[in-house]
Each structure stands twice: as C-alpha cells, then as structure tokens.
Write an enzyme that holds these catalytic residues in place. Structure first.
Site, PDB file in Angstrom:
ATOM      1  N   VAL A  63       0.904  -1.260  -0.109  1.00 19.25           N
ATOM      2  CA  VAL A  63      -0.154   0.214  -0.034  1.00 19.25           C
ATOM      3  C   VAL A  63       0.693   1.196  -0.199  1.00 19.25           C
ATOM      4  N   SER A 153      -8.672   2.241  14.982  1.00 20.50           N
ATOM      5  CA  SER A 153      -8.292   1.410  16.292  1.00 20.50           C
ATOM      6  C   SER A 153      -8.928   2.235  17.310  1.00 20.50           C
ATOM      7  N   TYR A 166       1.865   2.765  17.075  1.00 19.26           N
ATOM      8  CA  TYR A 166       0.586   2.225  16.531  1.00 19.26           C
ATOM      9  C   TYR A 166      -0.666   2.965  16.679  1.00 19.26           C
ATOM     10  N   LYS A 170      -2.760   5.366  14.048  1.00 18.08           N
ATOM     11  CA  LYS A 170      -4.346   5.130  13.678  1.00 18.08           C
ATOM     12  C   LYS A 170      -5.093   6.572  14.310  1.00 18.08           C
ATOM     13  N   PHE A 199     -10.505  -7.871  17.947  1.00 20.81           N
ATOM     14  CA  PHE A 199     -10.997  -8.526  17.035  1.00 20.81           C
ATOM     15  C   PHE A 199     -10.150  -9.910  16.758  1.00 20.81           C
TER      16      PHE A 199
HETATM   17  C1  LIG Z   1       6.364  -8.814  21.501  1.00 16.09           C
HETATM   18  C2  LIG Z   1       5.187  -8.659  20.844  1.00 16.09           C
HETATM   19  C3  LIG Z   1       5.383  -7.977  19.546  1.00 16.09           C
HETATM   20  C4  LIG Z   1       3.543  -7.811  19.171  1.00 16.09           C
HETATM   21  C5  LIG Z   1       3.641  -6.821  18.097  1.00 16.09           C
HETATM   22  C6  LIG Z   1       2.181  -6.738  17.315  1.00 16.09           C
HETATM   23  C7  LIG Z   1       1.292  -5.751  18.342  1.00 16.09           C
HETATM   24  C8  LIG Z   1      -0.085  -5.666  17.593  1.00 16.09           C
HETATM   25  C9  LIG Z   1      -0.779  -4.507  18.474  1.00 16.09           C
HETATM   26  C10 LIG Z   1      -1.960  -3.937  17.595  1.00 16.09           C
HETATM   27  C11 LIG Z   1      -2.919  -5.334  17.504  1.00 16.09           C
HETATM   28  C12 LIG Z   1      -4.265  -4.419  16.941  1.00 16.09           C
HETATM   29  C13 LIG Z   1      -5.157  -4.681  18.032  1.00 16.09           C
HETATM   30  C14 LIG Z   1      -5.773  -2.979  18.044  1.00 16.09           C
HETATM   31  O1  LIG Z   1      -5.647  -2.449  17.077  1.00 16.09           O
HETATM   32  C15 LIG Z   1      -6.729  -2.822  19.321  1.00 16.09           C
HETATM   33  C16 LIG Z   1      -5.781  -2.589  20.225  1.00 16.09           C
HETATM   34  O2  LIG Z   1      -4.820  -1.885  20.347  1.00 16.09           O
HETATM   35  S1  LIG Z   1      -5.746  -3.856  21.500  1.00 16.09           S
HETATM   36  C17 LIG Z   1      -4.380  -3.263  22.756  1.00 16.09           C
HETATM   37  C18 LIG Z   1      -3.255  -4.004  22.310  1.00 16.09           C
HETATM   38  N1  LIG Z   1      -2.377  -3.682  23.476  1.00 16.09           N
HETATM   39  C19 LIG Z   1      -0.881  -3.217  23.045  1.00 16.09           C
HETATM   40  O3  LIG Z   1      -0.383  -3.310  21.854  1.00 16.09           O
HETATM   41  C20 LIG Z   1      -0.058  -3.263  24.038  1.00 16.09           C
HETATM   42  C21 LIG Z   1       1.282  -3.333  23.816  1.00 16.09           C
HETATM   43  N2  LIG Z   1       2.124  -3.275  24.954  1.00 16.09           N
HETATM   44  C22 LIG Z   1       3.015  -4.489  25.317  1.00 16.09           C
HETATM   45  O4  LIG Z   1       2.820  -5.548  24.739  1.00 16.09           O
HETATM   46  C23 LIG Z   1       3.830  -4.106  26.391  1.00 16.09           C
HETATM   47  O5  LIG Z   1       3.495  -3.120  27.115  1.00 16.09           O
HETATM   48  C24 LIG Z   1       5.294  -4.374  26.086  1.00 16.09           C
HETATM   49  C25 LIG Z   1       5.725  -5.372  25.381  1.00 16.09           C
HETATM   50  C26 LIG Z   1       5.307  -2.889  25.072  1.00 16.09           C
HETATM   51  C27 LIG Z   1       6.061  -3.698  27.185  1.00 16.09           C
HETATM   52  O6  LIG Z   1       6.126  -5.063  27.889  1.00 16.09           O
HETATM   53  P1  LIG Z   1       7.320  -5.137  28.945  1.00 16.09           P
HETATM   54  O7  LIG Z   1       8.581  -4.955  28.435  1.00 16.09           O
HETATM   55  O8  LIG Z   1       6.937  -6.557  29.591  1.00 16.09           O
HETATM   56  O9  LIG Z   1       7.059  -4.010  30.069  1.00 16.09           O
HETATM   57  P2  LIG Z   1       7.179  -4.283  31.560  1.00 16.09           P
HETATM   58  O10 LIG Z   1       8.335  -5.103  31.881  1.00 16.09           O
HETATM   59  O11 LIG Z   1       7.112  -2.746  32.153  1.00 16.09           O
HETATM   60  O12 LIG Z   1       5.760  -4.999  32.061  1.00 16.09           O
HETATM   61  C28 LIG Z   1       5.561  -4.961  33.427  1.00 16.09           C
HETATM   62  C29 LIG Z   1       4.249  -5.886  33.680  1.00 16.09           C
HETATM   63  O13 LIG Z   1       3.246  -5.113  33.108  1.00 16.09           O
HETATM   64  C30 LIG Z   1       2.746  -5.972  32.011  1.00 16.09           C
HETATM   65  N3  LIG Z   1       2.045  -5.351  30.692  1.00 16.09           N
HETATM   66  C31 LIG Z   1       3.264  -4.448  30.000  1.00 16.09           C
HETATM   67  N4  LIG Z   1       2.475  -3.761  29.188  1.00 16.09           N
HETATM   68  C32 LIG Z   1       1.064  -4.145  29.236  1.00 16.09           C
HETATM   69  C33 LIG Z   1       0.031  -4.048  28.592  1.00 16.09           C
HETATM   70  N5  LIG Z   1      -0.362  -3.281  27.622  1.00 16.09           N
HETATM   71  N6  LIG Z   1      -1.120  -4.735  28.955  1.00 16.09           N
HETATM   72  C34 LIG Z   1      -1.126  -5.339  30.188  1.00 16.09           C
HETATM   73  N7  LIG Z   1      -0.114  -5.808  30.810  1.00 16.09           N
HETATM   74  C35 LIG Z   1       0.999  -5.275  30.359  1.00 16.09           C
HETATM   75  C36 LIG Z   1       4.106  -7.088  31.580  1.00 16.09           C
HETATM   76  O14 LIG Z   1       3.464  -8.138  31.045  1.00 16.09           O
HETATM   77  C37 LIG Z   1       4.699  -7.152  32.991  1.00 16.09           C
HETATM   78  O15 LIG Z   1       3.795  -8.046  33.725  1.00 16.09           O
HETATM   79  P3  LIG Z   1       4.704  -8.977  34.624  1.00 16.09           P
HETATM   80  O16 LIG Z   1       3.601  -9.874  35.413  1.00 16.09           O
HETATM   81  O17 LIG Z   1       5.778  -8.349  35.319  1.00 16.09           O
HETATM   82  O18 LIG Z   1       5.314 -10.208  33.436  1.00 16.09           O
HETATM   83  N1  LIG Z   2      -7.203  -7.249  15.075  1.00 11.63           N
HETATM   84  C1  LIG Z   2      -7.585  -6.177  15.648  1.00 11.63           C
HETATM   85  O1  LIG Z   2      -8.126  -6.581  16.992  1.00 11.63           O
HETATM   86  C2  LIG Z   2      -7.799  -4.932  15.314  1.00 11.63           C
HETATM   87  C3  LIG Z   2      -7.278  -4.544  14.141  1.00 11.63           C
HETATM   88  N2  LIG Z   2      -7.195  -3.182  13.657  1.00 11.63           N
HETATM   89  C4  LIG Z   2      -6.530  -2.934  12.367  1.00 11.63           C
HETATM   90  O2  LIG Z   2      -7.180  -3.403  11.347  1.00 11.63           O
HETATM   91  C5  LIG Z   2      -6.389  -4.000  10.168  1.00 11.63           C
HETATM   92  C6  LIG Z   2      -6.509  -5.369   9.917  1.00 11.63           C
HETATM   93  O3  LIG Z   2      -5.957  -6.042  10.952  1.00 11.63           O
HETATM   94  P1  LIG Z   2      -6.034  -7.424  11.264  1.00 11.63           P
HETATM   95  O4  LIG Z   2      -6.942  -8.274  10.172  1.00 11.63           O
HETATM   96  O5  LIG Z   2      -6.442  -7.631  12.780  1.00 11.63           O
HETATM   97  O6  LIG Z   2      -4.564  -7.939  10.915  1.00 11.63           O
HETATM   98  P2  LIG Z   2      -3.836  -9.024   9.873  1.00 11.63           P
HETATM   99  O7  LIG Z   2      -2.446  -9.114  10.374  1.00 11.63           O
HETATM  100  O8  LIG Z   2      -4.761 -10.192  10.215  1.00 11.63           O
HETATM  101  O9  LIG Z   2      -4.136  -8.526   8.480  1.00 11.63           O
HETATM  102  C7  LIG Z   2      -3.424  -7.366   7.823  1.00 11.63           C
HETATM  103  C8  LIG Z   2      -3.077  -7.699   6.488  1.00 11.63           C
HETATM  104  O10 LIG Z   2      -2.406  -6.663   5.870  1.00 11.63           O
HETATM  105  C9  LIG Z   2      -1.359  -6.785   5.334  1.00 11.63           C
HETATM  106  N3  LIG Z   2      -0.417  -5.812   5.093  1.00 11.63           N
HETATM  107  C10 LIG Z   2       0.600  -5.476   5.947  1.00 11.63           C
HETATM  108  N4  LIG Z   2       1.237  -4.656   5.372  1.00 11.63           N
HETATM  109  C11 LIG Z   2       0.878  -4.395   4.218  1.00 11.63           C
HETATM  110  C12 LIG Z   2       1.175  -3.196   3.194  1.00 11.63           C
HETATM  111  N5  LIG Z   2       2.410  -2.582   3.523  1.00 11.63           N
HETATM  112  N6  LIG Z   2       0.853  -3.453   1.988  1.00 11.63           N
HETATM  113  C13 LIG Z   2      -0.221  -4.150   1.681  1.00 11.63           C
HETATM  114  N7  LIG Z   2      -0.757  -5.119   2.741  1.00 11.63           N
HETATM  115  C14 LIG Z   2      -0.253  -4.976   3.749  1.00 11.63           C
HETATM  116  C15 LIG Z   2      -0.850  -8.065   5.884  1.00 11.63           C
HETATM  117  O11 LIG Z   2      -0.364  -8.904   4.899  1.00 11.63           O
HETATM  118  C16 LIG Z   2      -2.248  -8.828   6.143  1.00 11.63           C
HETATM  119  O12 LIG Z   2      -2.806  -9.602   5.304  1.00 11.63           O
HETATM  120  C17 LIG Z   2      -5.119  -3.233  10.543  1.00 11.63           C
HETATM  121  O13 LIG Z   2      -4.965  -1.990   9.965  1.00 11.63           O
HETATM  122  C18 LIG Z   2      -5.176  -3.205  11.979  1.00 11.63           C
HETATM  123  O14 LIG Z   2      -4.311  -2.248  12.475  1.00 11.63           O
HETATM  124  C19 LIG Z   2      -7.983  -2.309  14.490  1.00 11.63           C
HETATM  125  C20 LIG Z   2      -8.214  -2.466  15.600  1.00 11.63           C
HETATM  126  C21 LIG Z   2      -8.332  -3.882  16.137  1.00 11.63           C
END
Ligand SMILES: CCCCCCCCCCCCCC(=O)CC(=O)SCCNC(=O)CCNC(=O)[C@H](O)C(C)(C)COP(=O)(O)OP(=O)(O)OC[C@H]1O[C@@H](n2cnc3c(N)ncnc32)[C@H](O)[C@@H]1OP(=O)(O)O
Ligand SMILES: NC(=O)C1=CN([C@@H]2O[C@H](COP(=O)(O)OP(=O)(O)OC[C@H]3O[C@@H](n4cnc5c(N)ncnc54)[C@H](O)[C@@H]3O)[C@@H](O)[C@H]2O)C=CC1
Length: 259
Positions: A63, A153, A166, A170, A199
C-alpha cells in the site's frame, strides 16, 4: 439508484488476505460484489482470491507503493470496469515502550516510522489514487459516486503502554477522515473510518499472551473478541447508508482500554 446493497458493486480491499480484510472480501463476494484483493506478494492473497472464484482477483500490492496501487486500479478498470468502494484494512502493529528502562533501550526510530508509513501513509496513498477511478462513475440519484472506508483502532483514543507508534498511526487516520470527506464531497465520494476494538485475528494474536488475556477480560459486552465478519458487516453498513460520511465509528463491545 442509491446504493442499497453490495450486489453488482466493485470493491478494492487492502489487507484482504487476512483477518478483517479477508472477512470483508468474503462478505462482499458472498453478497454479489466483485473484489480486487490487495495484499503483499508474500501473503495468502492469491489462495484467498482463487478460493473465491472469478469475482475476486488478487493484485500483489504494497500500500505504500504508488505503482502497486495504480496496477491494482488498472485491474479493477480492465477486469471489472469500475470501482465503487475502497476499503483500507492493511496494517501492521508494534509493541515497544518509548524507552525500555530495564534494557536502557529507546524505541527504534525506524520501527516507529515503518508503522506510520504503512498504516497512515499507505492508507492515504490508496485513497488519493482510488478516488480518481471512483470519480469516473456516473453519480446516482443522490449524487453519490462511491465510498472510501478506512481502519483506525480503539488504540487511537486509548493507546496502551507500548503503543506510541501504533496509536499515532491510527490517530492520524481518525484525523484525516473528515478533511478527506470534505475534499471529496463535491465529487459525491464519502469517506468514513471504522475503529475496531479487539478482534480475533492473527495481528491481535501476535501480542503477548498475558496482554491478550488481560485485554479480553476487559470487554464489557459481548464478553468476547470480535468476529472479523462483524467488522465486515460495519463496512457493508457504511456502504449501504449514504448519510454516513466523515465519521469514525467504534465497533468494540464498549471496551475502553486501560493503561
Ligand atoms: C512482543 C510482541 C510483539 C507484538 C507486535 C504486534 C502488536 C500488535 C498490536 C496491535 C494489535 C491490533 C489491536 C488493536 O488495534 C486494538 C488494540 O490496540 S488492543 C491493545 C493492544 N495492546 C498493546 O498493543 C499493548 C502493547 N504493549 C505491550 O505488549 C507491552 O507494554 C510491551 C511489550 C510493550 C512492554 O512490556 P514489558 O516490556 O513486559 O513491560 P514491563 O516489563 O514494564 O511490564 C510490566 C508488567 O506489565 C505487563 N504489561 C506490560 N504492558 C502491558 C499492557 N499493555 N497491558 C497489560 N499488561 C502489560 C507486563 O506483562 C509485565 O507483567 P509481569 O507480570 O511483570 O510479567
Ligand atoms: N485485530 C484487531 O483487534 C484490530 C485490528 N485493527 C486494524 O485492522 C486492520 C486489519 O488488521 P487484522 O486483520 O487484525 O490484521 P492481519 O495481520 O490479520 O491482516 C493485516 C493484513 O495487512 C497486510 N499488510 C501489512 N502490511 C501491508 C502493506 N504494506 N501493504 C499491503 N498489505 C499489507 C498483511 O499482509 C495482512 O494480510 C489493521 O489496520 C489493524 O491495525 C484495528 C483494531 C483492532
């Protein structure tokens, strides 16, 4: 006639190989639309399209690439004759705190920039090019030529720890929804954004198990992760209701994420 269902429409769905985008592609084809499925070359896009038959064509697309998006639009015009709906689902996530004091590590800047580039810039790239083709449509009785639907999101509003990149990406999609709707109004093209909660998709599954479990326990009702077709249903609702424009619509089981 104003759009009242998906039958006969042509849609382009980015991120259509997985999760919310795949569910959208499947719903569109099920309801009689034809779809250009845009996703990365390495994705499952070809298999998904092949399984859906002649009404779905896979176009390998990054994209962020003008050339890739233009090629997908050429296919829409050549194979299906038009484009009515563009749905931006493609997106990536990252989880890293602004500064990890345990490891004395700042958030990697390239990682931050990549999330913004794919999620925000990529969405805008698709919109700016797709509306050129949508704008070639004859207007309906309402003056409408088509609609663009983006994906933000709940993280745009309640970003958690580790979500600076992120949530910024968004939040930018939220911010650009109304000005884009205003830009396109004279051409009869609407622009709306869906802000999903949690989701059940591979992207969400990439979070640490502990975070997923905690998050799922905080959803008030329904007490479960969203089904990707519930997102796709909202896409269809926006397409079918011409009075929805310039708005961001949460679909989230009333979750309000905590830190
Ligand atoms: C490493 C995994 C890579 C994943 C990459 C993909 C991420 C995709 C995210 C988007 C998904 C789409 C969903 C969406 O759009 C809707 C949402 O946004 S849902 C909410 C999603 N939440 C997050 O993305 C939070 C991301 N943050 C974290 O995962 C952590 O904060 C992080 C890994 C960045 C840092 O953790 P850590 O280094 O372990 O920090 P600490 O050492 O300070 O942690 C202390 C303690 O607290 C727990 N903790 C940390 N962050 C969170 C959190 N966000 N929620 C709940 N608990 C959290 C952590 O596990 C530690 O617990 P212990 O008991 O001490 O192990
Ligand atoms: N799953 C969830 O809970 C939530 C997801 N979203 C958003 O919804 C959208 C879809 O997410 P999901 O279906 O959960 O993820 P997913 O990982 O299942 O699907 C995402 C798709 O986007 C494609 N993609 C990634 N980078 C790309 C690029 N540069 N060009 C073209 N395609 C690319 C991937 O190949 C994948 O097929 C994302 O924008 C995500 O941020 C938002 C809120 C919650």
């Amino acid at each position: 006639m104003p759009i009242r269902n998906l039958k006969g429409l042509v849609g382009l769905v980015t991120g259509g190989a997985s999760g919310l985008g795949k569910a959208t592609v499947e719903r569109f084809v099920r309801q009689g639309a034809r779809v250009i499925l845009c996703d990365l070359e390495k994705s499952a896009g070809k298999d998904v399209a092949d399984n859906l038959g002649d009404n779905c064509i896979f176009s390998p697309t990054n994209v962020t690439s003008e050339a890739d998006v233009k090629k997908a639009l050429e296919i829409a015009k050549d194979k299906f004759g038009k484009l009515d709906v563009a749905v931006n689902c493609a997106g990536i996530g990252i989880a890293f705190k602004t500064y990890n004091f345990n490891k004395k590590l700042p958030h990697n800047l390239e990682d931050f920039a990549e999330v913004i580039t794919v999620n925000t810039v990529g969405s805008f790239n698709v919109i700016r090019l797709a509306v050129g083709l949508i704008g070639e449509n004859e207007p309906d009785a309402d003056g409408q030529r088509g609609v663009v639907i983006n994906t933000s999101s709940v993280a745009a509003f309640e970003g958690q720890m580790g979500q600076a990149a992120y949530s910024a990406s968004k939040g930018a999609i939220v911010g650009m929804t109304l000005p884009i709707a205003r830009d396109l109004a004279n051409q009869g093209i609407r622009c709306c954004t869906i802000a999903p909660g949690l989701f059940n998709t591979p992207l969400l599954a990439s979070l640490p198990e502990k975070v997923q479990t905690y998050l799922a326990s905080t959803i008030p009702f329904p007490k479960r992760l969203g089904d990707p077709d519930e997102y796709a249903h909202m896409v269809q609702t926006i397409v079918e209701n011409p009075y929805l424009n310039g708005e961001v619509i949460r679909v989230d089981g009333s979750i309000r994420m905590m830190a």
